[in-house]
Scaffold this active site. Structure first.
Site, PDB file in Angstrom:
ATOM      1  N   HIS A  22       1.014  -1.173   0.154  1.00 15.75           N
ATOM      2  CA  HIS A  22       0.053  -0.027   0.026  1.00 15.75           C
ATOM      3  C   HIS A  22       0.787   1.394   0.149  1.00 15.75           C
ATOM      4  O   HIS A  22       0.605   1.975   0.903  1.00 15.75           O
ATOM      5  CB  HIS A  22      -0.994   0.061   1.080  1.00 15.75           C
ATOM      6  N   HIS A 144     -12.151  -6.184   1.513  1.00 10.02           N
ATOM      7  CA  HIS A 144     -11.981  -4.964   2.252  1.00 10.02           C
ATOM      8  C   HIS A 144     -12.354  -3.754   1.355  1.00 10.02           C
ATOM      9  O   HIS A 144     -12.126  -2.677   1.802  1.00 10.02           O
ATOM     10  CB  HIS A 144     -10.614  -5.023   2.932  1.00 10.02           C
ATOM     11  N   ASP A 163      -8.683 -11.517  -0.558  1.00 13.22           N
ATOM     12  CA  ASP A 163      -7.881 -10.948   0.642  1.00 13.22           C
ATOM     13  C   ASP A 163      -7.950 -11.668   1.968  1.00 13.22           C
ATOM     14  O   ASP A 163      -7.176 -11.492   2.874  1.00 13.22           O
ATOM     15  CB  ASP A 163      -7.770  -9.519   0.607  1.00 13.22           C
ATOM     16  N   HIS A 224      -3.419 -14.051  -0.782  1.00 13.91           N
ATOM     17  CA  HIS A 224      -1.910 -13.734  -0.315  1.00 13.91           C
ATOM     18  C   HIS A 224      -1.412 -14.965   0.679  1.00 13.91           C
ATOM     19  O   HIS A 224      -2.049 -15.320   1.643  1.00 13.91           O
ATOM     20  CB  HIS A 224      -1.770 -12.296   0.755  1.00 13.91           C
TER      21      HIS A 224
HETATM   22 FE1  FEO Z   1      -6.931  -5.467  -1.252  1.00 10.16          FE
HETATM   23 FE2  FEO Z   1      -4.564  -7.998  -1.588  1.00 10.16          FE
HETATM   24  O1  FEO Z   1      -5.462  -6.244  -2.151  1.00 10.16           O
END
Ligand code: FEO
Length: 395
Positions: A22, A144, A163, A224
């Protein structure tokens, strides 16, 4: 490429070197992975892609499993570029593929790429048959982003929730039972605390909705980190507990200091907590990773923050954590403030105002000490630590 079931493959990339995410908002000490999944049946579907800088590596790996022109569906569960960034490069190779998006994804994906691709919008319960297999979609708005969506593969029972349930954790392994459990859970908690905390009420509802669909879950394959194949619902249960934000009877004392007056006060607050038998950590904000500090904040029901007064305000290192307390919407906390000053002394009051904004009740009146704290000032800090401890034990 890793086979998850016959004809179902992990086709993501491992980003060993990632240390900030981010932009610089989130630290990722253990790197990350961008997970994408390929399903080969009568029709071929790809679920998510990877971050743009890894597009070439991603496509090279994907070509080992499939002729890219044969891809029929590209599911974009979420538009954030760590998952959609390779879409333009991919779509150049399979321009006839249909991009499957949630209702909000129908805004966010075109909003990012402004390309004339063929889109199919899906909602919760919608299905796409691939042959023997079927993709089932569950919208997950605000988990999210508004566009977030889960994709479920039947009959294999593989949930691909993007996510949700992920970790920024680069390893040589793909599955939860293959990695160091302490590292895995540290990263899973850090991910939740830093990203999902403000959406906790939605997390609990979504888990109930998901379990209510009675879809058998054999594996949870997030976007992830490692995939949960060993007792996959353990991460769902952890999320359910974290979403309650009950916290632990422990405290974190966060401070910054110029000439060690506020540091000495922090240590005295700690002595008060210790006298009441409450575990605590003291973190120097100038030298502590902000996202790691937020994990301690998430875990601890007691939050004590100290800053000297500087220019009628707080030390700049203290401000981000106060802003995080507001933005992450922490619940079930007790707060307290302390700090030294030379002449104007607004710092403690400003911290207390922030606690009020965050709806975090104070355990006691904050302690101000002029110049270096006296023994009496340090005694008041110990009393403040005791009051925080007592508040934690009685609420
Ligand atoms: Fe909301 Fe892994 O991006």
């Amino acid at each position: 490429m890793t086979e998850l079931a016959e004809g179902v493959y992990w086709v993501g990339v491992v980003d060993w070197g990632l240390r900030h995410f981010h932009g610089h908002e989130l630290s990722t000490h253990r790197g990350s992975t961008y997970n994408a999944y390929l399903v080969r049946d009568e029709k071929t579907a790809l679920v998510d892609t990877v971050w743009g800088p890894f597009a070439d590596k991603f496509l090279a790996g994907l070509r080992e499993a499939v002729d890219l022109a044969d891809i029929d569906y590209v599911v974009a569960n979420h538009a954030e570029p760590d998952h959609s960034g390779a879409l333009p490069a991919l779509m150049r190779e399979c321009p006839d593929a249909t991009v499957v998006v949630s209702k909000k994804g129908a805004e966010s994906i075109p909003g990012h790429y402004h390309e004339d691709w063929t889109f199919q919008t899906v909602g919760t319960g919608d299905r796409i048959r691939l042959g023997e297999r079927e993709l089932v979609f569950v919208e997950a708005p605000m988990l999210h982003w508004p566009d977030s969506m889960f994709t479920y593969l039947a009959p294999d029972g593989i949930l691909m929730p993007n996510d949700a349930f992920g970790q920024h954790y680069a390893t040589a392994y793909r599955f939860n039972d293959q990695v160091d459990q302490d590292e895995l859970w540290q990263e899973a908690l850090k991910y939740y605390a830093n990203i999902l905390t403000p959406f906790s009420p939605l997390v609990a509802k979504k888990i109930d909705e998901l379990l209510g669909l009675n879809l058998p879950v054999e594996m949870i394959a997030p976007s992830h980190g490692v995939l949960w194949r060993d007792e996959p619902l353990q991460i769902v249960e952890a999320y359910r507990a974290w979403a309650e934000q009950k916290g632990e009877v422990r405290a974190v004392v966060l401070y910054d200091t110029m000439w060690h007056a506020t540091r000495r006060m922090a240590e005295a607050v700690g002595e008060g907590l210790a006298a009441e038998g409450v575990p605590y950590k003291i973190l120097h904000l100038a030298t502590t990773d902000r996202n790691d500090a937020l994990v301690e904040l998430f875990r601890s029901r007691g939050i004590v923050i100290g800053s000297p007064t500087l220019n009628n305000g707080l030390l700049p290192t203290v401000m981000p954590i106060l802003e995080d307390c507001r933005g992450l919407k922490f619940r079930n906390k007790v707060g307290a403030a302390f700090g030294s000053y030379g002449w104007s002394g607004e710092g403690v009051g400003l911290i207390e105002e922030h606690f009020e904004t965050c709806k975090i009740p104070l355990a006691g009146k904050g302690v101000l000490a002029k110049w270096q704290p006296t023994e009496e000032d340090l005694g008041r800090c110990r009393d403040l630590g005791r009051k925080v401890a007592q508040a934690l034990k009685t609420t």
